[in-house]
Design a protein around this motif. Structure first.
Motif, PDB file in Angstrom:
ATOM      1  N   GLN A  92       0.841  -1.201   0.000  1.00 46.12           N
ATOM      2  CA  GLN A  92       0.000   0.000   0.000  1.00 46.12           C
ATOM      3  C   GLN A  92       0.873   1.247   0.000  1.00 46.12           C
ATOM      4  N   SER A  95      -3.525   6.184   0.484  1.00 49.90           N
ATOM      5  CA  SER A  95      -4.917   5.861   0.805  1.00 49.90           C
ATOM      6  C   SER A  95      -5.742   7.123   0.624  1.00 49.90           C
ATOM      7  N   CYS A  96      -7.067   6.965   0.567  1.00 46.66           N
ATOM      8  CA  CYS A  96      -7.903   8.139   0.279  1.00 46.66           C
ATOM      9  C   CYS A  96      -7.893   9.113   1.449  1.00 46.66           C
ATOM     10  N   CYS A  99     -12.267   7.953   3.825  1.00 50.11           N
ATOM     11  CA  CYS A  99     -13.344   6.980   4.021  1.00 50.11           C
ATOM     12  C   CYS A  99     -13.394   6.567   5.495  1.00 50.11           C
ATOM     13  N   TRP A 101     -12.836   3.868   6.957  1.00 57.26           N
ATOM     14  CA  TRP A 101     -11.746   2.999   7.409  1.00 57.26           C
ATOM     15  C   TRP A 101     -10.461   3.775   7.586  1.00 57.26           C
ATOM     16  N   CYS A 102     -10.169   4.681   6.648  1.00 58.80           N
ATOM     17  CA  CYS A 102      -8.990   5.536   6.810  1.00 58.80           C
ATOM     18  C   CYS A 102      -9.123   6.380   8.077  1.00 58.80           C
ATOM     19  N   GLU A 107      -6.160   1.890   7.320  1.00 56.61           N
ATOM     20  CA  GLU A 107      -5.974   2.303   5.927  1.00 56.61           C
ATOM     21  C   GLU A 107      -5.944   1.128   4.962  1.00 56.61           C
ATOM     22  N   CYS A 110      -9.068   0.745   3.092  1.00 55.37           N
ATOM     23  CA  CYS A 110      -9.533   1.931   2.355  1.00 55.37           C
ATOM     24  C   CYS A 110     -10.476   1.524   1.211  1.00 55.37           C
ATOM     25  N   ASP A 112     -10.765   2.848  -1.486  1.00 54.59           N
ATOM     26  CA  ASP A 112     -10.060   2.973  -2.769  1.00 54.59           C
ATOM     27  C   ASP A 112      -8.815   2.087  -2.805  1.00 54.59           C
ATOM     28  N   ILE A 113      -8.902   0.906  -2.206  1.00 56.88           N
ATOM     29  CA  ILE A 113      -7.693   0.102  -2.000  1.00 56.88           C
ATOM     30  C   ILE A 113      -7.018  -0.284  -3.316  1.00 56.88           C
ATOM     31  N   ALA A 116      -4.802   2.331  -4.255  1.00 53.98           N
ATOM     32  CA  ALA A 116      -3.788   2.628  -3.245  1.00 53.98           C
ATOM     33  C   ALA A 116      -2.521   1.803  -3.425  1.00 53.98           C
ATOM     34  N   ASN A 287      -2.331  -2.064   9.236  1.00 53.42           N
ATOM     35  CA  ASN A 287      -2.392  -0.598   9.184  1.00 53.42           C
ATOM     36  C   ASN A 287      -1.010  -0.003   9.482  1.00 53.42           C
TER      37      ASN A 287
END
Ligand code: ZN
Ligand code: ZN
Length: 342
Positions: A92, A95-96, A99, A101-102, A107, A110, A112-113, A116, A287
């Motif tokens: 990774q 990350s965004c 969101c 999760w971030c 992360e 995310c 948008d994984i 990422a 993370n």
């Protein structure tokens, strides 16, 4: 800042060998760092992406996501690092940041994984790479660059589930597969204080599994597994591919957990799963906080992946070794591209 082009190795179509590939340096975002790459490990995920197993690969594709190198340029807002710092980068690279999760510090989940990934636009089999500085981790001084590189993906992949899913009073852990991930999982589980059993289909791996810190070794055929009924609080499955799952599930204690970290194919009868309140769960990367913790833990406990070093120019030979299951246990490519590094 140099703007010379970046050299790398790309596959141009599904499953094809890599070939030399030159591209323009991606624009450095304000939080980004550019890292001049010295080492990059070869992970099974690279091969699955070359083969488009996940259905997300764009070609030309430059694999590589177990990266170590030195910071060569920083974006305006990049903090905590300076030029010349030695850092590790895993799968990774960003990350965004927005969101749910971030915002929770997870992360790796995310939304948008896919975007990422460190290997977008191009990965670590390159002379340099740009990622968000928050995903470039300073390595402990005493840690070699090749060890650091392997920990960035294989290390976090097995350390995170042991911290996440093996909470007390779990004592007995089985590590399924003694390969690139498994040999590290044995070391981490041992250092974390668990009673560790290594399970492998290869009897020849017994001696090394014990040397990595396993207390016991079992050949993972159905007959041997029968003797392990109710043996484990947790089984960490590190190997890809197909398994006979029922004998593995039968080796778990009631309420035991089977944790998947590779991408194996699942097909099984659910009787034991339901009747004994077993769980099948997973873990993906880790993370940023766990990444830093893992690096410090590995440094403090002398976690030592078994590494074969090869020059990056032999990337196709390295891929072939891994495809043939001949790597012992992790291959790290050393950048031998002599062009000016961007
Ligand atoms: Zn990986
Ligand atoms: Zn996000």
């Amino acid at each position: 800042m140099s703007t010379s082009s970046i050299q790398g190795y790309a596959t141009i179509a599904v499953g094809q060998p890599l070939e030399p590939f030159t591209y323009d340096p991606p624009t450095l975002g304000e939080h980004d760092v550019r890292v001049s790459i010295t080492h990059c490990g070869l992970c099974h995920t690279d091969i699955q992406a070359i083969d488009d197993y996940y259905g997300i690969t764009d070609y030309p594709f430059v694999p590589g996501h177990e990266i170590v190198g030195h910071v060569s340029a920083l974006g305006r807002e990049a903090s905590g690092l300076k030029e010349g710092d030695r850092v590790g980068i895993g799968w990774q690279g960003r990350s965004c940041g927005e969101c749910e999760w971030c915002l929770q510090g997870e992360e790796q989940l995310c939304m948008d994984i896919v975007e990422a990934a460190t290997w977008l636009p191009y990965g670590g089999f390159s002379s340099s790479i740009a990622v968000d500085s928050r995903f470039a981790y300073p390595l402990p001084d005493a840690m070699s660059s090749e060890i650091g590189s392997v920990l960035m993906c294989a290390g976090i992949t097995v350390y995170s589930p042991l911290r996440l899913h093996a909470e007390p009073p779990a004592r007995k852990i089985g590590i399924v597969g003694v390969g690139g991930l498994g040999h590290l999982a044995i070391q981490f589980a041992h250092a974390l204080g668990y009673e560790v059993t290594a399970l492998s289909s290869s009897p020849g791996k017994k001696e090394q599994a014990l040397a990595f810190g396993a207390d016991h070794f079992v050949v993972s055929d159905p007959t041997s597994l029968q003797e392990l009924a109710w043996a484990f609080d947790l089984l960490l499955c590190t190997a890809p591919g197909k398994f006979e799952w029922e004998p593995l599930l039968a080796a778990l204690k009631k309420k035991g957990k089977l944790v998947l970290v590779g991408f194996p194919d699942l097909e099984f009868n659910s009787t034991d799963l339901v009747a004994h309140q077993l769980s099948i769960t997973t873990s993906f990367l880790g993370n940023r906080a766990t990444m830093r913790e893992m690096l410090n833990f590995a440094d403090a406990h002398g976690i030592t992946p078994a590494i074969e070093l090869m020059p990056m120019s032999q990337v196709n030979e390295a891929i072939q070794r891994l495809r043939e299951n001949k790597a012992r246990y992790r291959i790290v490519l050393v950048n031998d591209m002599d062009a000016t590094r961007a």
